[in-house]
Design a protein around this motif. Structure first.
Motif, PDB file in Angstrom:
ATOM      1  N   VAL A  56       0.833  -1.208   0.000  1.00 13.39           N
ATOM      2  CA  VAL A  56       0.000   0.000   0.000  1.00 13.39           C
ATOM      3  C   VAL A  56       0.866   1.256   0.000  1.00 13.39           C
ATOM      4  O   VAL A  56       0.596   2.207  -0.730  1.00 13.39           O
ATOM      5  N   ARG A  57       1.916   1.279   0.813  1.00 14.17           N
ATOM      6  CA  ARG A  57       2.784   2.461   0.898  1.00 14.17           C
ATOM      7  C   ARG A  57       3.372   2.820  -0.463  1.00 14.17           C
ATOM      8  O   ARG A  57       3.551   3.987  -0.786  1.00 14.17           O
ATOM      9  N   ASN A  58       3.697   1.816  -1.273  1.00 14.38           N
ATOM     10  CA  ASN A  58       4.266   2.054  -2.599  1.00 14.38           C
ATOM     11  C   ASN A  58       3.207   2.133  -3.697  1.00 14.38           C
ATOM     12  O   ASN A  58       3.551   2.089  -4.874  1.00 14.38           O
ATOM     13  N   ASN A  59       1.908   2.198  -3.316  1.00  9.83           N
ATOM     14  CA  ASN A  59       0.815   2.327  -4.269  1.00  9.83           C
ATOM     15  C   ASN A  59       0.725   1.117  -5.195  1.00  9.83           C
ATOM     16  O   ASN A  59       0.280   1.220  -6.329  1.00  9.83           O
ATOM     17  N   GLN A  60       1.134  -0.059  -4.744  1.00  8.47           N
ATOM     18  CA  GLN A  60       1.136  -1.240  -5.601  1.00  8.47           C
ATOM     19  C   GLN A  60       0.099  -2.250  -5.104  1.00  8.47           C
ATOM     20  O   GLN A  60       0.271  -2.873  -4.067  1.00  8.47           O
ATOM     21  N   SER A  61      -0.979  -2.395  -5.881  1.00  4.43           N
ATOM     22  CA  SER A  61      -1.999  -3.382  -5.517  1.00  4.43           C
ATOM     23  C   SER A  61      -1.502  -4.793  -5.827  1.00  4.43           C
ATOM     24  O   SER A  61      -1.911  -5.755  -5.191  1.00  4.43           O
ATOM     25  N   PHE A  62      -0.615  -4.914  -6.816  1.00  2.33           N
ATOM     26  CA  PHE A  62       0.032  -6.187  -7.128  1.00  2.33           C
ATOM     27  C   PHE A  62       1.319  -5.897  -7.888  1.00  2.33           C
ATOM     28  O   PHE A  62       1.368  -4.996  -8.719  1.00  2.33           O
ATOM     29  N   TRP A  63       2.356  -6.662  -7.589  1.00  2.00           N
ATOM     30  CA  TRP A  63       3.574  -6.579  -8.383  1.00  2.00           C
ATOM     31  C   TRP A  63       4.221  -7.959  -8.414  1.00  2.00           C
ATOM     32  O   TRP A  63       4.014  -8.790  -7.519  1.00  2.00           O
ATOM     33  N   GLY A  64       4.955  -8.218  -9.484  1.00  2.00           N
ATOM     34  CA  GLY A  64       5.602  -9.513  -9.610  1.00  2.00           C
ATOM     35  C   GLY A  64       6.754  -9.472 -10.592  1.00  2.00           C
ATOM     36  O   GLY A  64       6.790  -8.638 -11.497  1.00  2.00           O
ATOM     37  N   GLN A  65       7.684 -10.378 -10.370  1.00  6.83           N
ATOM     38  CA  GLN A  65       8.836 -10.499 -11.257  1.00  6.83           C
ATOM     39  C   GLN A  65       9.460 -11.878 -11.091  1.00  6.83           C
ATOM     40  O   GLN A  65       9.300 -12.528 -10.064  1.00  6.83           O
ATOM     41  N   VAL A  94       9.522  -6.403 -14.630  1.00  6.94           N
ATOM     42  CA  VAL A  94       8.753  -6.279 -13.395  1.00  6.94           C
ATOM     43  C   VAL A  94       7.381  -5.734 -13.766  1.00  6.94           C
ATOM     44  O   VAL A  94       7.281  -4.720 -14.464  1.00  6.94           O
ATOM     45  N   TYR A  95       6.344  -6.417 -13.299  1.00  9.82           N
ATOM     46  CA  TYR A  95       4.968  -5.988 -13.572  1.00  9.82           C
ATOM     47  C   TYR A  95       4.386  -5.366 -12.304  1.00  9.82           C
ATOM     48  O   TYR A  95       4.548  -5.904 -11.208  1.00  9.82           O
ATOM     49  N   ARG A  96       3.695  -4.236 -12.470  1.00  8.14           N
ATOM     50  CA  ARG A  96       3.050  -3.561 -11.331  1.00  8.14           C
ATOM     51  C   ARG A  96       1.653  -3.085 -11.715  1.00  8.14           C
ATOM     52  O   ARG A  96       1.472  -2.522 -12.798  1.00  8.14           O
ATOM     53  N   GLU A  97       0.700  -3.313 -10.821  1.00 13.00           N
ATOM     54  CA  GLU A  97      -0.626  -2.703 -10.893  1.00 13.00           C
ATOM     55  C   GLU A  97      -0.723  -1.742  -9.732  1.00 13.00           C
ATOM     56  O   GLU A  97      -0.292  -2.064  -8.618  1.00 13.00           O
ATOM     57  N   TYR A  98      -1.297  -0.567  -9.984  1.00 17.66           N
ATOM     58  CA  TYR A  98      -1.334   0.479  -8.965  1.00 17.66           C
ATOM     59  C   TYR A  98      -2.755   0.707  -8.444  1.00 17.66           C
ATOM     60  O   TYR A  98      -3.734   0.546  -9.178  1.00 17.66           O
ATOM     61  N   PHE A  99      -2.853   1.092  -7.178  1.00 13.91           N
ATOM     62  CA  PHE A  99      -4.141   1.478  -6.600  1.00 13.91           C
ATOM     63  C   PHE A  99      -4.653   2.750  -7.268  1.00 13.91           C
ATOM     64  O   PHE A  99      -5.818   2.846  -7.622  1.00 13.91           O
ATOM     65  N   GLU A 100      -3.762   3.730  -7.380  1.00 13.00           N
ATOM     66  CA  GLU A 100      -4.102   5.010  -7.983  1.00 13.00           C
ATOM     67  C   GLU A 100      -3.133   5.289  -9.127  1.00 13.00           C
ATOM     68  O   GLU A 100      -1.997   4.822  -9.109  1.00 13.00           O
ATOM     69  N   VAL A 101      -3.573   6.055 -10.098  1.00 11.57           N
ATOM     70  CA  VAL A 101      -2.731   6.404 -11.239  1.00 11.57           C
ATOM     71  C   VAL A 101      -1.475   7.109 -10.720  1.00 11.57           C
ATOM     72  O   VAL A 101      -1.541   7.971  -9.845  1.00 11.57           O
ATOM     73  N   THR A 102      -0.311   6.728 -11.260  1.00  6.59           N
ATOM     74  CA  THR A 102       0.962   7.287 -10.803  1.00  6.59           C
ATOM     75  C   THR A 102       1.174   8.688 -11.359  1.00  6.59           C
ATOM     76  O   THR A 102       0.414   9.164 -12.205  1.00  6.59           O
ATOM     77  N   LEU A 103       2.241   9.337 -10.891  1.00  7.47           N
ATOM     78  CA  LEU A 103       2.607  10.658 -11.413  1.00  7.47           C
ATOM     79  C   LEU A 103       2.887  10.617 -12.913  1.00  7.47           C
ATOM     80  O   LEU A 103       2.804  11.633 -13.603  1.00  7.47           O
ATOM     81  N   PHE A 104       3.220   9.427 -13.429  1.00  3.78           N
ATOM     82  CA  PHE A 104       3.523   9.267 -14.851  1.00  3.78           C
ATOM     83  C   PHE A 104       2.299   8.814 -15.639  1.00  3.78           C
ATOM     84  O   PHE A 104       2.417   8.411 -16.797  1.00  3.78           O
ATOM     85  N   GLY A 105       1.100   8.832 -14.999  1.00  4.23           N
ATOM     86  CA  GLY A 105      -0.136   8.496 -15.684  1.00  4.23           C
ATOM     87  C   GLY A 105      -0.346   7.007 -15.905  1.00  4.23           C
ATOM     88  O   GLY A 105      -1.093   6.613 -16.791  1.00  4.23           O
ATOM     89  N   LYS A 106       0.259   6.162 -15.091  1.00  4.48           N
ATOM     90  CA  LYS A 106       0.166   4.712 -15.276  1.00  4.48           C
ATOM     91  C   LYS A 106      -0.745   4.090 -14.214  1.00  4.48           C
ATOM     92  O   LYS A 106      -0.645   4.407 -13.038  1.00  4.48           O
ATOM     93  N   SER A 107      -1.618   3.188 -14.646  1.00  4.68           N
ATOM     94  CA  SER A 107      -2.401   2.391 -13.705  1.00  4.68           C
ATOM     95  C   SER A 107      -1.817   0.989 -13.593  1.00  4.68           C
ATOM     96  O   SER A 107      -2.092   0.268 -12.635  1.00  4.68           O
ATOM     97  N   GLU A 108      -1.013   0.611 -14.577  1.00  8.37           N
ATOM     98  CA  GLU A 108      -0.246  -0.630 -14.557  1.00  8.37           C
ATOM     99  C   GLU A 108       0.916  -0.477 -15.535  1.00  8.37           C
ATOM    100  O   GLU A 108       0.871   0.359 -16.437  1.00  8.37           O
ATOM    101  N   GLU A 109       1.956  -1.284 -15.340  1.00 12.10           N
ATOM    102  CA  GLU A 109       3.085  -1.207 -16.268  1.00 12.10           C
ATOM    103  C   GLU A 109       3.949  -2.444 -16.168  1.00 12.10           C
ATOM    104  O   GLU A 109       3.969  -3.142 -15.155  1.00 12.10           O
ATOM    105  N   LEU A 110       4.642  -2.710 -17.252  1.00 17.38           N
ATOM    106  CA  LEU A 110       5.636  -3.767 -17.329  1.00 17.38           C
ATOM    107  C   LEU A 110       6.924  -3.090 -17.765  1.00 17.38           C
ATOM    108  O   LEU A 110       6.994  -2.526 -18.864  1.00 17.38           O
TER     109      LEU A 110
END
Length: 169
Positions: A56-65, A94-110
Motif C-alpha cells: 500500500v505504501r508504494n501504491n502497488q496493488s500487485f507486483w511480480g517479477q 517487473v509488472y506492477r498494478e497500482y491502486f491510484e494512477v501514478t505521477l507518470f499516468g500509469k495504472s499498470e506497467e511492465l
C-alpha cells in the motif's frame, strides 16, 4: 542455495474526529520472495529471484517479477556458514498494478529493471553481523532508481538471549 521468505502485515487504526465521527484506516500488505542459486564454479553462481506482493505504501496493488541472476562470492562458498560477501546482479521484467494512477499516468506497467545487491554477513562466537547495499534502476530510464542500505548486529548475551540492533536507510 535456496531461500524463501514471506510476509503479511495487517494494520488497522481508528481515530475519533472532532465532530465525534470515527475514521478507520485499514491496510494490509503481503509478499513472497524466492531466490534459487546454483554454484557453477568456485566463486560463481547462476539462479533466479522471483517476487510477488502487494504494498500500500508504494501504491502497488500487485507486483511480480521472475528474473535471471548472477552471483559472485568473494569468499569460497564452503565458508558461507561463517562469513559471506556476495555481489548479486539480476535483470528482467517487473509488472506492477497500482491502486491510484501514478505521477507518470500509469495504472499498470511492465518495465525492465536491473538490480545489484552487495551482501556481507559474519557469524562469530559473540553473535552475528550483516550489512546489505542494494541499488536498482529501470532499463529505459536510469534516472528512476532506488538505493538502500541496511545492517544489523546480534550480540549473544547468554545462551538463548540475544540483543538485536538494526538500521536501514
Amino acid at each position: 542455495m535456496q531461500n524463501y521468505n514471506g510476509n503479511f502485515n495487517n494494520r488497522r487504526q481508528e481515530f475519533e474526529l472532532s465532530d465525534g465521527s470515527r475514521f478507520v484506516d485499514s491496510r494490509y500488505d503481503w509478499g513472497f520472495t524466492a531466490r534459487v542459486v546454483y554454484a557453477v564454479a568456485a566463486h560463481w553462481s547462476v539462479g533466479v529471484r522471483s517476487n510477488v506482493g502487494r504494498n500500500v505504501r508504494n501504491n502497488q496493488s500487485f507486483w511480480g517479477q521472475a528474473n535471471p541472476a548472477l552471483e559472485y562470492s568473494f569468499f569460497p562458498y564452503e565458508e558461507a556458514t561463517r562469513r559471506s560477501l556476495t555481489a548479486f546482479y539480476e535483470i528482467g521484467p517487473v509488472y506492477r498494478e497500482y491502486f491510484e494512477v501514478t505521477l507518470f499516468g500509469k495504472s499498470e506497467e511492465l518495465r525492465g529493471e536491473q538490480a545489484l545487491t552487495l551482501d556481507f554477513s559474519q557469524r562469530q562466537p559473540w553473535g552475528n553481523a550483516s550489512i546489505r547495499l542494494s541499488g536498482s534502476a529501470y532499463l529505459h530510464d536510469k534516472t528512476q532508481n532506488n538505493v538502500s542500505l541496511r545492517g544489523n548486529l546480534s550480540f549473544r548475551i547468554t545462551r538463548g538471549l540475544n540483543l538485536f540492533v538494526g538500521a536501514s536507510y
